[in-house]
Design an enzyme around this catalytic site. Structure first.
Site, PDB file in Angstrom:
ATOM      1  N   GLU A   2      -4.228  -4.094   9.563  1.00 50.87           N
ATOM      2  CA  GLU A   2      -4.420  -3.082   8.529  1.00 50.87           C
ATOM      3  C   GLU A   2      -3.353  -1.986   8.542  1.00 50.87           C
ATOM      4  O   GLU A   2      -3.649  -0.809   8.769  1.00 50.87           O
ATOM      5  CB  GLU A   2      -5.806  -2.460   8.633  1.00 50.87           C
ATOM      6  N   GLU A  58      -4.408   0.680  11.193  1.00 57.42           N
ATOM      7  CA  GLU A  58      -5.785   1.153  11.271  1.00 57.42           C
ATOM      8  C   GLU A  58      -6.586   0.417  12.358  1.00 57.42           C
ATOM      9  O   GLU A  58      -7.609   0.913  12.826  1.00 57.42           O
ATOM     10  CB  GLU A  58      -6.477   1.009   9.907  1.00 57.42           C
ATOM     11  N   HIS A  61      -1.198   0.877   7.104  1.00 53.08           N
ATOM     12  CA  HIS A  61      -1.352   1.807   5.975  1.00 53.08           C
ATOM     13  C   HIS A  61      -0.124   2.695   5.870  1.00 53.08           C
ATOM     14  O   HIS A  61       0.898   2.290   5.346  1.00 53.08           O
ATOM     15  CB  HIS A  61      -2.643   2.603   6.120  1.00 53.08           C
ATOM     16  N   HIS A 105       0.818  -1.218   0.000  1.00 51.00           N
ATOM     17  CA  HIS A 105       0.000   0.000   0.000  1.00 51.00           C
ATOM     18  C   HIS A 105       0.851   1.266   0.000  1.00 51.00           C
ATOM     19  O   HIS A 105       0.898   1.986  -0.989  1.00 51.00           O
ATOM     20  CB  HIS A 105      -0.940  -0.021   1.204  1.00 51.00           C
TER      21      HIS A 105
END
Length: 278
Positions: free
Chosen positions: A252, A269, A254, A212
């Site tokens: 998660e 996250e 990021h 990401h």
């Protein structure tokens, strides 16, 4: 590798080090917080603060993707915002000491001076969905998520595009290093690097790991969040994975940033900031 983790409610998304603190955007609650415990309420719960950078004016700046604004918090806690239409997402400080952002819904790049003057420049490709942006070699470089390309813009608004070798790669993150610009290919499980001459190399990361965000480091390497795998990895200057750290399936990861002490900060996250000491 040594890991420190700081619990922060509100879905940490972007992260940056500034003024001796680590700042993070809380994308689902309309807040900005620091690892030391300071919390800034934007009074806009749907503002979706996303990418955050250290500005040239003793302040952090961040995109507010949910309400078409660029937010600013000075080191002494004064808050303000500048309106700019188009769903701003990626953000960087340009070579001219202005703030440059991607405008996802209008296929444009925005420029905001520290005094609040706003200009926009079309990228010339419809439906390209510009994502993240960085400054390198006197120009702005950005990922075109739906156009499967890397964009390049001069400070005067002239645009060049470089199609990716892999079809439907879904580029997202981008970060300037000493020898080129690193970027992620979320849908292709690859990390790429492009030179000022437009030469592109692609390097594999674990299948379905959904790379990401990326943060280049001064040694020519980079760190990348593997959103789908719940992990972070380091690629050396030749594109080889030399380190990998799992946070857990639902963590998660990021945004990430390289700290002044050579540590790596990752926004999870699921509810925390992680600090890695390689």
């Amino acid at each position: 590798m040594i890991l420190n983790e700081f619990s922060i409610d509100g879905a940490p998304y972007g992260v940056v080090e500034a003024a001796g603190e680590v700042w993070t955007t809380l994308v689902h609650t309309g807040l900005v917080a620091t690892a030391s415990g300071r919390v800034f309420n934007l009074d806009a719960p749907q503002s979706r603060p996303s990418v955050i950078v250290d500005g040239p004016d003793d302040a952090v700046w961040f995109t507010r993707n949910g309400d078409d604004r660029i937010g600013r918090i000075s080191y002494d806690a004064a808050m303000s915002a500048v309106e700019i239409a188009g769903a701003p997402y990626g953000l960087c400080v340009g070579p001219d000491d202005a703030l440059w952002c991607t405008l996802m819904s209008t296929d444009a790049i925005g420029r905001i001076t520290v005094d609040g003057d706003v200009s926009t420049y079309p990228i010339g490709t419809t439906g390209a969905f510009p994502a993240m942006i960085t400054s390198y070699g006197g120009d702005l470089w950005f990922t075109l998520n739906q156009a499967n390309a890397i964009g390049r813009m001069t400070v005067d608004g002239a645009v060049s595009t470089y199609p990716l070798p892999t079809d439907a790669a879904g580029p997202v993150g981008i970060s300037a290093g000493p020898d080129g610009v690193w970027f992620t290919e979320l849908l292709a499980s690859q990390v790429g690097r492009i030179t000022t001459e437009g030469k592109i190399d692609e390097f594999a990361v674990p299948l379905d790991s959904k790379p990401h965000a990326v943060a280049a480091t001064a040694d020519g390497a980079c760190w990348v969040t593997l959103w789908g795998a719940g992990a972070v990895a380091r690629l050396d200057a030749d594109g080889n994975i030399t380190e990998q750290h799992p946070f857990g399936k639902d963590s998660e990861p990021h945004g990430l940033t390289a700290g002044s002490d050579n540590s790596i900060w990752v926004a999870l996250e699921a509810g925390s900031l992680a600090q890695l000491h390689p």
